[in-house]
Scaffold this active site. Structure first.
Site: not given
Ligand code: PGA
Length: 242
Positions: A67, A136, A138, A143
């Site tokens: 992404d 959440n 994702h 999302e």
């Molecule tokens: P993080 O993000 O590794 O910074 O916790 C993970 C994500 O949001 O997929």
């Protein structure tokens, strides 16, 4: 789905790096799916060390990132292209022309996203995809939703994701509200997937991913249907699975 519960973040990063090293050594021209965020940083540090020790080469690797923030240029120090350069690509012998991160400034965004999908398919598909997970649930920026997205799309980030991402920005207003993300279909076409998570704030998401109903309300739960997934967590993130 295999679940590996490690003692701590250092151990889970090392474990993920071992799987990556084995993949690259077995298939030096592997197509890797890469991720940003705090979670894979330790994995990338381990890979850099292994490369510096002469036990790994990235020279024939192609990579696709999951992404990118919509509206940010790759030169912006908050962009995921910048993150990948700083955290991995600048320190190993990868050919940067073969590292692909969605273009946050693509003029024709729909054409760009179709091309991104096509490019992954034309290269033969992703051999090994690394994923983090949001609080959440994702994966990528898929999302909570009413349906699983089939392909790379432009997504609206939810307030909880914007809040989580704001820790990297000086001002909340600067946090991008949209991102380009591989879809669930794109991720599920990868031959092998590793999902990493660390910390107590991920325990519900991990429980939902491993034990919960398969639902687009918690995207990572779809991984239960994939034939080759390894979930690597520390004890804090895996607490509800113990
Ligand atoms: P993080 O993000 O590794 O910074 O916790 C993970 C994500 O949001 O997929």
């Amino acid at each position: 789905m295999e679940v590996i519960i490690c003692k701590d973040y250092a151990e889970l990063s090392k474990k993920a790096a071992e799987i990556f090293t084995e993949q690259i050594n077995n298939k030096p021209d592997s197509i890797l799916g890469l991720a940003t965020g705090s979670t894979p940083e330790g994995l990338y540090e381990n890979l850099i060390q292994t490369y510096k020790a002469g036990k790994l080469t990235f020279k024939d690797i192609t990579s696709f990132n999951l992404d990118e923030y919509y509206g940010l240029s790759g030169d912006d120090d908050q962009s995921y292209r910048y993150f990948m350069d700083q955290k991995l690509f600048n320190h190993v012998d990868i050919n940067k022309d073969k590292t692909f991160v969605p273009d946050g400034l693509a003029k024709d965004i729909n054409a760009f996203m179709d091309d991104y999908e096509k490019m992954i398919a034309d290269k033969g598909g992703i051999d090994l995809q690394i994923l983090g997970i949001g609080i959440n649930g994702h994966i990528g920026f898929n999302e909570p939703s009413d349906s699983f997205s089939k392909k790379t799309s432009l997504v609206d980030l939810t307030p909880s994701t914007i809040e989580a991402n704001s820790r990297f920005f000086d001002k909340y207003e600067d946090v991008p509200k949209k991102a380009i993300s591989m879809g669930i279909g794109t991720i599920m076409r990868s031959r092998k997937i590793i999902l990493m998570a660390s910390g107590e704030n991920k325990q519900d998401a991990i429980y939902g991913a491993v034990k919960g109903p398969i639902s687009p309300k918690l995207s990572a739960s779809v991984l239960q249907l994939h034939p080759d997934v390894t979930i690597i967590v520390d004890e804090a993130a895996g607490k509800k699975l113990l």
